[in-house]
Design a protein around this motif. Structure first.
Motif, PDB file in Angstrom:
ATOM      1  N   VAL A   1      -2.239  -7.815  -5.223  1.00 61.39           N
ATOM      2  CA  VAL A   1      -1.686  -7.711  -3.584  1.00 61.39           C
ATOM      3  C   VAL A   1      -2.127  -6.161  -3.339  1.00 61.39           C
ATOM      4  CG1 VAL A   1      -0.071  -8.177  -1.912  1.00 61.39           C
ATOM      5  CG2 VAL A   1       0.006  -9.231  -3.863  1.00 61.39           C
ATOM      6  N   TRP A   2      -2.811  -5.827  -2.116  1.00 63.64           N
ATOM      7  CA  TRP A   2      -3.190  -4.462  -1.611  1.00 63.64           C
ATOM      8  C   TRP A   2      -2.195  -4.606  -0.359  1.00 63.64           C
ATOM      9  CZ3 TRP A   2      -7.833  -2.089   0.454  1.00 63.64           C
ATOM     10  CH2 TRP A   2      -7.786  -0.958   0.909  1.00 63.64           C
ATOM     11  N   ASP A   3      -1.220  -3.411  -0.268  1.00 65.32           N
ATOM     12  CA  ASP A   3      -0.658  -2.971   1.014  1.00 65.32           C
ATOM     13  C   ASP A   3      -1.272  -1.737   1.400  1.00 65.32           C
ATOM     14  OD1 ASP A   3       1.242  -2.796   3.153  1.00 65.32           O
ATOM     15  OD2 ASP A   3       2.728  -1.843   1.798  1.00 65.32           O
ATOM     16  N   PRO A   4      -2.052  -1.595   2.338  1.00 63.92           N
ATOM     17  CA  PRO A   4      -2.916  -0.721   2.466  1.00 63.92           C
ATOM     18  C   PRO A   4      -2.319   0.316   3.431  1.00 63.92           C
ATOM     19  CG  PRO A   4      -3.555  -2.409   4.219  1.00 63.92           C
ATOM     20  CD  PRO A   4      -2.536  -3.126   3.210  1.00 63.92           C
ATOM     21  N   VAL A   5      -1.299   1.095   2.748  1.00 63.91           N
ATOM     22  CA  VAL A   5      -0.310   2.348   3.307  1.00 63.91           C
ATOM     23  C   VAL A   5      -1.283   3.395   3.801  1.00 63.91           C
ATOM     24  CG1 VAL A   5       1.512   3.752   2.921  1.00 63.91           C
ATOM     25  CG2 VAL A   5       1.425   1.435   2.010  1.00 63.91           C
ATOM     26  N   MET A   6      -1.100   3.885   5.173  1.00 65.18           N
ATOM     27  CA  MET A   6      -1.696   4.883   5.444  1.00 65.18           C
ATOM     28  C   MET A   6      -0.702   6.107   6.011  1.00 65.18           C
ATOM     29  SD  MET A   6      -4.988   4.277   4.875  1.00 65.18           S
ATOM     30  CE  MET A   6      -5.713   5.483   5.672  1.00 65.18           C
ATOM     31  N   ILE A   7       0.261   5.498   6.724  1.00 69.20           N
ATOM     32  CA  ILE A   7       1.266   6.411   7.299  1.00 69.20           C
ATOM     33  C   ILE A   7       2.582   6.072   6.953  1.00 69.20           C
ATOM     34  CG2 ILE A   7      -0.147   7.198   9.149  1.00 69.20           C
ATOM     35  CD1 ILE A   7       1.302   5.510  11.023  1.00 69.20           C
TER      36      ILE A   7
ATOM     37  N   ALA B   1      11.183   3.664  -0.533  1.00 66.41           N
ATOM     38  CA  ALA B   1      10.176   2.956  -0.352  1.00 66.41           C
ATOM     39  C   ALA B   1       9.151   3.300  -1.489  1.00 66.41           C
ATOM     40  CB  ALA B   1       9.050   3.429   0.933  1.00 66.41           C
ATOM     41  N   GLY B   2       7.875   2.950  -1.596  1.00 64.63           N
ATOM     42  CA  GLY B   2       7.033   3.265  -2.803  1.00 64.63           C
ATOM     43  C   GLY B   2       7.327   2.488  -4.006  1.00 64.63           C
ATOM     44  N   ILE B   3       7.213   3.055  -5.256  1.00 59.91           N
ATOM     45  CA  ILE B   3       7.445   2.378  -6.266  1.00 59.91           C
ATOM     46  C   ILE B   3       8.977   2.336  -6.586  1.00 59.91           C
ATOM     47  CG2 ILE B   3       5.424   3.340  -7.661  1.00 59.91           C
ATOM     48  CD1 ILE B   3       7.450   5.330  -8.889  1.00 59.91           C
ATOM     49  N   GLN B   4      10.041   2.793  -6.054  1.00 61.80           N
ATOM     50  CA  GLN B   4      11.122   2.741  -6.225  1.00 61.80           C
ATOM     51  C   GLN B   4      11.640   1.430  -5.715  1.00 61.80           C
ATOM     52  OE1 GLN B   4      10.060   5.639  -5.425  1.00 61.80           O
ATOM     53  NE2 GLN B   4      10.739   6.951  -6.601  1.00 61.80           N
ATOM     54  N   ALA B   5      11.081   1.144  -4.244  1.00 58.07           N
ATOM     55  CA  ALA B   5      11.315  -0.190  -3.565  1.00 58.07           C
ATOM     56  C   ALA B   5      10.747  -1.378  -4.377  1.00 58.07           C
ATOM     57  CB  ALA B   5      10.693  -0.402  -2.210  1.00 58.07           C
ATOM     58  N   ASP B   6       9.476  -1.190  -5.109  1.00 55.43           N
ATOM     59  CA  ASP B   6       8.722  -2.147  -5.568  1.00 55.43           C
ATOM     60  C   ASP B   6       9.364  -2.550  -6.874  1.00 55.43           C
ATOM     61  OD1 ASP B   6       6.660  -1.795  -3.854  1.00 55.43           O
ATOM     62  OD2 ASP B   6       5.512  -0.646  -5.183  1.00 55.43           O
TER      63      ASP B   6
ATOM     64  N   GLY C   1       7.376  -3.030   4.291  1.00 53.12           N
ATOM     65  CA  GLY C   1       5.902  -3.102   3.650  1.00 53.12           C
ATOM     66  C   GLY C   1       5.679  -3.137   2.527  1.00 53.12           C
ATOM     67  N   CYS C   2       6.329  -2.377   1.795  1.00 52.52           N
ATOM     68  CA  CYS C   2       6.176  -2.156   0.425  1.00 52.52           C
ATOM     69  C   CYS C   2       7.015  -3.223  -0.100  1.00 52.52           C
ATOM     70  CB  CYS C   2       6.878  -0.841  -0.201  1.00 52.52           C
ATOM     71  SG  CYS C   2       6.196   0.537   0.573  1.00 52.52           S
ATOM     72  N   THR C   3       8.155  -3.571   0.192  1.00 54.46           N
ATOM     73  CA  THR C   3       9.011  -4.727  -0.452  1.00 54.46           C
ATOM     74  C   THR C   3       8.324  -5.850  -0.201  1.00 54.46           C
ATOM     75  OG1 THR C   3      11.027  -3.227   0.029  1.00 54.46           O
ATOM     76  CG2 THR C   3      11.472  -5.758  -0.492  1.00 54.46           C
ATOM     77  N   LEU C   4       7.825  -6.395   1.048  1.00 52.91           N
ATOM     78  CA  LEU C   4       7.323  -7.514   1.271  1.00 52.91           C
ATOM     79  C   LEU C   4       6.022  -7.856   0.135  1.00 52.91           C
ATOM     80  CD1 LEU C   4       6.758 -10.255   3.210  1.00 52.91           C
ATOM     81  CD2 LEU C   4       4.883  -8.712   4.103  1.00 52.91           C
ATOM     82  N   SER C   5       5.067  -6.691   0.115  1.00 54.92           N
ATOM     83  CA  SER C   5       3.874  -6.698  -0.738  1.00 54.92           C
ATOM     84  C   SER C   5       4.287  -7.037  -2.297  1.00 54.92           C
ATOM     85  CB  SER C   5       2.944  -5.840  -0.601  1.00 54.92           C
ATOM     86  OG  SER C   5       3.654  -4.478  -0.797  1.00 54.92           O
ATOM     87  N   SER C   6       5.318  -6.338  -2.519  1.00 57.33           N
ATOM     88  CA  SER C   6       5.896  -6.443  -4.091  1.00 57.33           C
ATOM     89  C   SER C   6       6.517  -7.548  -4.461  1.00 57.33           C
ATOM     90  CB  SER C   6       6.779  -5.203  -4.398  1.00 57.33           C
ATOM     91  OG  SER C   6       7.981  -5.167  -3.699  1.00 57.33           O
TER      92      SER C   6
END
Length: 506
Positions: free
Chosen positions: A112-118, A23-28, A226-231
């Motif tokens: 685009v903002w993916d509002p990651v909380m958990i 996830a995160g920047i690696q997925a992006d 979620g990370c992948t979709l938003s990126s």
């Protein structure tokens, strides 16, 4: 060897680092690569995590984030930005301040903002409060929360389609420009269907929204969805796709990625990063809420469209029929009148005597009244035309499209053909969209080929461009100026047909 700059769009990710790579920047960055973009990363938080859990969070300061942002802006300005994890108020303030003072000399990116909380393991990643998050809302073009994140942003529980729409409207009221709610489940669509709902900013609550529906993929390997979709949305926007299309492509990318996902560690594996999909089996069904429910499929054409002139009078219809043209469109703009009705009536009767495929543009009531072969409608006309009446009277239907999204909407009605445009810049009418170009046309034709529905290319196509357009596999080429402004119409029709035949032969 060349020192020429790359034509790849630059996309930034402002997000946390996932040491497990899912996830995160690696997925992006993997997603940006799939969409042929150059990815840059602004790290907000370093996490110690694997496929099972998060064991550590190391938050960078606002100054560290600001320095990364300004360093990149000086050399690699973005066409789009994806924002993911912001762990605290200091980080959010750094991003808000940076976006608020965007320089006038640099084109503003799509954000685009993916509002990651958990995390997907329910590990808390952010201490942001609801009030603090609102400062960023107006600075982004699209929010992509899942139902839990939307519940947090709106301050109300999201459990189904209706509550998702209400919550999205509430977030828009607080300043958001548009919201894509992901992962909505509702009995209305069935237990195996999952929805993404796109709600653009509108002045009234009853304005249209889009529903993207897919069959659920039975897999536990969904880390980083979620990370992948938003990126993917950001990358597609950087490539010039409108928001609706960026969402459509991202949805298809996720579906393909979930189907191809495999477990790597002991826990859930990451979404697979594949080439951008171009098979209908990965694309969503798209429901536009201001359009009628689809009925029966429309009759097929008697023959392939081929050369397809678009003209504005009975005289032109008569002239072209006499020259051997057998598929054409009568496009007379204006409200129905006695003179327009007479033009349409005479054209229909004459075309029938030639056994020609004449389509009437827009004036569907008159087309039904006088027994036309077919009607051609734009997307906006689908809102008001009586499609059931057209079908029950045996008329063929052609539908204009200008994007992946509009193509998928048109497919719901199973028309007799789908028009794809505008391919090149045109002077015959003002267009709200950008020219699609040959690369997009090739993708559209490839996507539609398995359906068997004929395709027609339209917009700015000259005799010199026919061979290139035909190589995309399109079934018909609509022409206006190449015929109506030709010095010699007969010679133009002969030459155009010869160009088409040569393209077919190749």
């Amino acid at each position: 060897m060349t020192d020429a700059p790359s034509e790849k769009p630059v996309v930034w990710t402002i997000a946390g680092s996932d040491s497990g790579g899912g996830a995160g920047i690696q997925a992006d960055l993997n997603t940006f690569r799939s969409f042929k973009c150059h990815g840059c990363s602004i790290i907000t938080t370093v996490t110690a995590q694997n496929s099972l859990t998060v064991t550590g969070l190391y938050e960078l300061s606002g100054n560290a984030i600001d320095e990364q942002l300004n360093c990149l802006l000086n050399d690699l300005p973005p066409a789009a930005i994806k924002i993911g994890l912001l762990s605290n108020r200091e980080q959010l303030d750094a991003v808000v301040d940076f976006l608020s003072r965007w320089p006038d000399t640099i084109e503003r990116p799509f954000v685009v903002w993916d509002p990651v909380m958990i995390t997907s393991h329910n590990d808390t990643l952010s201490t942001l409060t609801l009030a603090q998050s609102h400062k960023l809302l107006a600075l982004v073009d699209l929010l992509t929360p899942n139902t839990d994140e939307l519940s947090w942003l709106a301050g109300t529980e999201v459990t189904d389609k209706r509550s998702a729409l209400n919550a999205a409207a509430a977030v828009i009221e607080k300043g958001a420009n548009s919201v894509l709610v992901t992962g909505v489940e509702t009995e209305q669509y069935g237990k195996n269907i999952i929805l993404d709902i796109y709600r653009p900013k509108r002045p009234l609550l009853d304005e249209p929204y889009l529903v993207y529906s897919q069959e659920k993929v039975a897999t536990n390997n969904n880390h980083g969805t979620g990370c992948t979709l938003s990126s993917a949305v950001a990358a597609a926007a950087a490539q010039g796709y409108p928001t609706e299309d960026a969402i459509t492509l991202a949805n298809a990318y996720i579906h393909h990625g979930l189907l191809r996902a495999t477990r790597i560690g002991k826990g859930p594996g990451p979404v697979a990063h594949t080439l951008r999909p171009n098979s209908l089996k990965h694309f969503p069904n798209i429901e536009a809420t201001n359009l009628p429910v689809p009925g029966s499929e429309f009759p097929r054409l008697n023959k392939s469209p081929g050369l397809y002139p678009v003209v504005d009078s009975f005289k032109w219809v008569q002239h072209l029929l006499q020259l051997g043209v057998r598929t054409l469109q009568l496009r007379i703009k204006g409200k129905p009148s006695d003179s327009i009705e007479l033009e349409i009536k005479r054209s229909i009767e004459l075309a029938r005597s030639y056994q020609a495929q004449l389509f009437i543009n827009d004036h569907w009531q008159l087309a039904i009244k006088h027994g036309a072969y077919g009607v051609h409608l734009g997307q906006e006309d689908l809102q008001t035309a009586d499609l059931q009446a057209l079908h029950s009277n045996g008329l063929r239907l052609g539908i204009s499209t200008h994007s992946y999204t509009e193509i998928l909407i048109a497919l719901r009605y199973t028309p007799s053909y789908i028009a794809l445009g505008h391919i090149f810049a045109t002077q015959t009418k003002e267009m709200p969209s950008k020219p699609q170009g040959l690369e997009h046309l090739t993708s559209y034709v490839s996507l539609l080929k398995p359906t068997g529905i004929p395709t027609v290319a339209i917009g700015g196509i000259s005799k010199e461009r026919i061979a290139q357009v035909k190589q995309t596999g399109v079934n018909g080429i609509a022409l206006i100026s190449a015929i109506t402004k030709a010095a010699n119409t007969e010679a133009a029709v002969i030459e155009l047909n010869q160009e088409l035949e040569a393209a077919y032969a190749d």
